[in-house]
Design a protein around this motif. Structure first.
Motif, PDB file in Angstrom:
ATOM      1  N   VAL A 178       0.862  -1.184   0.000  1.00 39.09           N
ATOM      2  CA  VAL A 178       0.000   0.000   0.000  1.00 39.09           C
ATOM      3  C   VAL A 178       0.899   1.236   0.000  1.00 39.09           C
ATOM      4  O   VAL A 178       1.560   1.533   1.007  1.00 39.09           O
ATOM      5  CB  VAL A 178      -0.939   0.031   1.218  1.00 39.09           C
ATOM      6  N   PRO A 179       0.986   1.931  -1.134  1.00 36.45           N
ATOM      7  CA  PRO A 179       1.713   3.201  -1.162  1.00 36.45           C
ATOM      8  C   PRO A 179       0.772   4.343  -0.795  1.00 36.45           C
ATOM      9  O   PRO A 179      -0.396   4.341  -1.205  1.00 36.45           O
ATOM     10  CB  PRO A 179       2.166   3.303  -2.615  1.00 36.45           C
ATOM     11  N   VAL A 180       1.269   5.285  -0.022  1.00 37.44           N
ATOM     12  CA  VAL A 180       0.433   6.400   0.407  1.00 37.44           C
ATOM     13  C   VAL A 180       1.319   7.617   0.662  1.00 37.44           C
ATOM     14  O   VAL A 180       2.500   7.467   1.008  1.00 37.44           O
ATOM     15  CB  VAL A 180      -0.371   6.007   1.671  1.00 37.44           C
ATOM     16  N   PHE A 181       0.762   8.797   0.469  1.00 32.42           N
ATOM     17  CA  PHE A 181       1.507  10.008   0.765  1.00 32.42           C
ATOM     18  C   PHE A 181       1.378  10.379   2.239  1.00 32.42           C
ATOM     19  O   PHE A 181       0.368  10.071   2.904  1.00 32.42           O
ATOM     20  CB  PHE A 181       1.032  11.166  -0.114  1.00 32.42           C
ATOM     21  N   LEU A 233      -5.536  -0.731   6.018  1.00 37.08           N
ATOM     22  CA  LEU A 233      -4.944  -2.026   5.645  1.00 37.08           C
ATOM     23  C   LEU A 233      -5.984  -3.094   5.974  1.00 37.08           C
ATOM     24  O   LEU A 233      -6.447  -3.189   7.110  1.00 37.08           O
ATOM     25  CB  LEU A 233      -3.651  -2.274   6.422  1.00 37.08           C
ATOM     26  N   ARG A 234      -6.303  -3.898   4.981  1.00 36.04           N
ATOM     27  CA  ARG A 234      -7.430  -4.811   5.121  1.00 36.04           C
ATOM     28  C   ARG A 234      -7.001  -6.202   5.577  1.00 36.04           C
ATOM     29  O   ARG A 234      -5.958  -6.712   5.163  1.00 36.04           O
ATOM     30  CB  ARG A 234      -8.183  -4.900   3.803  1.00 36.04           C
ATOM     31  N   CYS A 235      -7.851  -6.776   6.426  1.00 40.01           N
ATOM     32  CA  CYS A 235      -7.596  -8.110   6.958  1.00 40.01           C
ATOM     33  C   CYS A 235      -8.921  -8.845   7.098  1.00 40.01           C
ATOM     34  O   CYS A 235      -9.865  -8.331   7.716  1.00 40.01           O
ATOM     35  CB  CYS A 235      -6.905  -8.021   8.313  1.00 40.01           C
ATOM     36  N   ASN A 236      -8.985 -10.028   6.534  1.00 41.34           N
ATOM     37  CA  ASN A 236     -10.131 -10.906   6.734  1.00 41.34           C
ATOM     38  C   ASN A 236      -9.644 -12.232   7.298  1.00 41.34           C
ATOM     39  O   ASN A 236      -8.530 -12.670   6.991  1.00 41.34           O
ATOM     40  CB  ASN A 236     -10.878 -11.154   5.417  1.00 41.34           C
ATOM     41  N   ALA A 288      -0.173 -12.769   5.267  1.00 39.98           N
ATOM     42  CA  ALA A 288       1.052 -12.650   4.479  1.00 39.98           C
ATOM     43  C   ALA A 288       1.742 -11.306   4.650  1.00 39.98           C
ATOM     44  O   ALA A 288       2.886 -11.142   4.227  1.00 39.98           O
ATOM     45  CB  ALA A 288       0.754 -12.896   3.008  1.00 39.98           C
ATOM     46  N   GLY A 289       1.055 -10.355   5.262  1.00 38.48           N
ATOM     47  CA  GLY A 289       1.656  -9.052   5.502  1.00 38.48           C
ATOM     48  C   GLY A 289       1.295  -8.033   4.441  1.00 38.48           C
ATOM     49  O   GLY A 289       1.027  -8.380   3.283  1.00 38.48           O
ATOM     50  N   THR A 290       1.286  -6.770   4.845  1.00 38.36           N
ATOM     51  CA  THR A 290       1.088  -5.643   3.930  1.00 38.36           C
ATOM     52  C   THR A 290       2.216  -4.659   4.153  1.00 38.36           C
ATOM     53  O   THR A 290       2.452  -4.220   5.280  1.00 38.36           O
ATOM     54  CB  THR A 290      -0.256  -4.929   4.188  1.00 38.36           C
TER      55      THR A 290
END
Lengths: 114, 112
Positions: free
Chosen positions: A11-14, A21-24, A106-108
């Motif tokens: 996830v790139p962000v300024f 960050l999504r998690c299911n 798996a990580g973000t």
């Protein structure tokens, strides 16, 4: 058995922008939910946890997450990110009971750009 | 805040050799774990240890691996006859009842 899916590998962000960050997860039993952060060449640091009670939990460094049982989700949010938030974020679940293992997603990789 | 301490931070070993990774748990914790993270992959559970015996182990934790708490303080992971695919970061974690597990900084194991 439990499993965790983190829907975004990167996830790139300024800087100063909000981030989610999504998690299911899936589980046949009730679970505890966690977010851990890993900075480069370091160990895993607990960001926040959901054990019971209010579904909105607040953690360190301004992060918060909301447990949604019907959607089996535990998304992590921060309203305004800093460069120093650049790290790998892991969602994890654990069955209730003292010795139960953590199952990690798996990580973000969150990359905050100036 | 109390910490989980792991030594060494980096271990380089020839294939086929034995390695012992050490962990000093937080003093009042009763549950101990080892996890592994191969470079670029997710963190995987290896084994949990409670009351001086293994509580659960994964399919990764075969006869090549063993754990013990020999002196009531250190918690060790021994890998016999190491293979190239054992190269990974190994994390020790400790916990108390239903509280979150606390992780050490890890040992990076490099098998040559």
């Amino acid at each position: 058995a439990q499993s965790v899916t983190q829907l975004d590998s990167q996830v790139p962000v300024f800087e100063e922008a909000p981030v989610e960050l999504r998690c299911n997860y899936s589980s046949s039993v009730s679970v505890y939910l966690f977010w851990y952060v890993q900075y480069p060449n370091q160990g895993l640091q607990l960001l926040l946890k959901y054990l019971s009670g209010s579904t909105l939990v607040k953690g360190i460094n301004g992060f918060e997450a909301e447990f949604n049982k019907s959607q089996t989700s535990f998304h992590l949010r921060k309203p305004s990110v800093h460069i120093s938030d650049t790290a790998e974020y892991f969602c994890a679940v654990r069955g209730m009971g003292g010795y139960n293992k953590l199952i990690f997603g798996a990580g973000t990789r969150l990359a905050v750009h100036p | 805040e109390p910490e989980v301490t792991q030594t060494p931070s980096h271990q380089v070993t020839q294939m086929g050799q034995e390695v012992i990774l050490r962990c000093v748990p937080i003093s009042n914790h009763l549950y101990f774990y080892w996890y592994r993270q191969i470079l670029g992959q997710k963190v995987e559970f290896l084994v949990s240890f409670y009351n001086n015996e293994i509580s659960e182990k994964s399919e990764i934790f075969d006869d090549q691996f063993s754990v013990e708490r020999p002196d009531g303080s250190n918690f060790t992971l021994k890998i016999r006859s190491t293979k190239l695919e054992d190269s990974a970061m190994y994390f020790c974690a400790t916990g108390q009842d239903n509280q979150p597990q606390h992780f050490g900084d890890g040992t990076r194991l490099s098998i040559l």
